[in-house]
Design a protein around this motif. Structure first.
Motif, PDB file in Angstrom:
ATOM      1  N   SER A   1     -36.205   0.300  34.006  1.00  0.00           N
ATOM      2  CA  SER A   1     -36.953   1.540  33.758  1.00  0.00           C
ATOM      3  C   SER A   1     -36.088   2.587  33.050  1.00  0.00           C
ATOM      4  CB  SER A   1     -37.497   2.113  35.073  1.00  0.00           C
ATOM      5  OG  SER A   1     -36.434   2.636  35.866  1.00  0.00           O
ATOM      6  N   GLU A   2     -34.821   2.240  32.755  1.00  0.00           N
ATOM      7  CA  GLU A   2     -33.911   3.180  32.099  1.00  0.00           C
ATOM      8  C   GLU A   2     -33.418   2.621  30.774  1.00  0.00           C
ATOM      9  OE1 GLU A   2     -31.669   5.283  35.889  1.00  0.00           O
ATOM     10  OE2 GLU A   2     -30.745   3.533  34.975  1.00  0.00           O
ATOM     11  N   ILE A   3     -33.134   3.533  29.847  1.00  0.00           N
ATOM     12  CA  ILE A   3     -32.396   3.155  28.645  1.00  0.00           C
ATOM     13  C   ILE A   3     -30.986   3.691  28.795  1.00  0.00           C
ATOM     14  CG2 ILE A   3     -34.432   3.172  27.152  1.00  0.00           C
ATOM     15  CD1 ILE A   3     -33.186   5.808  25.923  1.00  0.00           C
TER      16      ILE A   3
ATOM     17  N   THR B   1     -32.266  -1.308  26.033  1.00  0.00           N
ATOM     18  CA  THR B   1     -33.590  -1.049  26.603  1.00  0.00           C
ATOM     19  C   THR B   1     -33.646  -1.297  28.108  1.00  0.00           C
ATOM     20  OG1 THR B   1     -34.301  -3.273  25.987  1.00  0.00           O
ATOM     21  CG2 THR B   1     -34.775  -1.486  24.425  1.00  0.00           C
TER      22      THR B   1
ATOM     23  N   LEU C   1     -37.963  10.462  28.549  1.00  0.00           N
ATOM     24  CA  LEU C   1     -36.935  10.414  27.508  1.00  0.00           C
ATOM     25  C   LEU C   1     -36.453  11.798  27.098  1.00  0.00           C
ATOM     26  CD1 LEU C   1     -38.314   7.536  25.271  1.00  0.00           C
ATOM     27  CD2 LEU C   1     -36.424   7.446  26.910  1.00  0.00           C
TER      28      LEU C   1
ATOM     29  N   LYS D   1     -37.341   5.743  31.003  1.00  0.00           N
ATOM     30  CA  LYS D   1     -38.223   5.475  29.867  1.00  0.00           C
ATOM     31  C   LYS D   1     -39.442   6.391  29.859  1.00  0.00           C
ATOM     32  CE  LYS D   1     -36.831   0.712  29.154  1.00  0.00           C
ATOM     33  NZ  LYS D   1     -37.204  -0.710  29.237  1.00  0.00           N
TER      34      LYS D   1
END
Length: 155
Positions: free
Chosen positions: A103-105, A94, A135, A132
């Motif tokens: 702010s990124e997966i 996450t 997506l 995020k």
């Protein structure tokens, strides 16, 4: 002579601790409805021990150095769960572990059982990064090259 007695005492304590952990693993698995037999249980214990010990492997050491994390602060947990026959296995972070960007997966996917993904098998999983809030627009980070055991699972 005192040293030999102390070392036997320590070995006995380690053995007793290991037997308690095996018993705890057995109890948890049985209470969850998972089968237990000593041969399989011993094998499961050895595999869990290998996973736990991976805290000290080269990959873990250099990964913690890369993100400037004190290796002594790294904790290892072993999840024991029943394997299901799935088409894909994946891991989703996450927070992007490479950049630390919350702010990124970051996700990794393989078309085999999860052991191939998280084990120390050669190759790479299909991996991607996505914001995020976007997506539906992932960016492929690495194409799949984890072919270990692949022929077993793909016709």
């Amino acid at each position: 002579m005192a040293t030999m007695k102390a070392s036997k005492s320590f070995a006995a304590k380690v053995l007793a601790f290991r037997l308690r952990l095996v018993q705890e693993l057995k109890n948890k698995m049985q209470s969850s409805g998972m089968p237990w037999s000593w041969d399989e249980g011993q094998q499961r214990w050895e595999q869990a021990w290998i996973v736990w010990a991976s805290k000290w492997n080269e990959r873990a050491y250099f990964s913690t150095r890369k993100v400037k994390l004190d290796h002594d602060l790294l904790c290892m947990v072993v999840l024991v769960q029943e394997i299901i026959n799935a088409d894909y296995a994946f891991v989703i972070h996450t927070t992007n572990p490479s950049s630390g960007d919350p702010s990124e997966i970051y996700a990794e996917v393989v078309k085999v059982l999860g052991e191939t993904l998280v084990g120390t098998y050669p190759g790479r999983a299909l991996s991607f990064i996505a914001k995020k809030d976007k997506l539906d627009s992932p960016k492929v980070h690495q194409s799949i090259s984890k072919f270990h055991f692949l022929n077993k699972f793909i016709n």
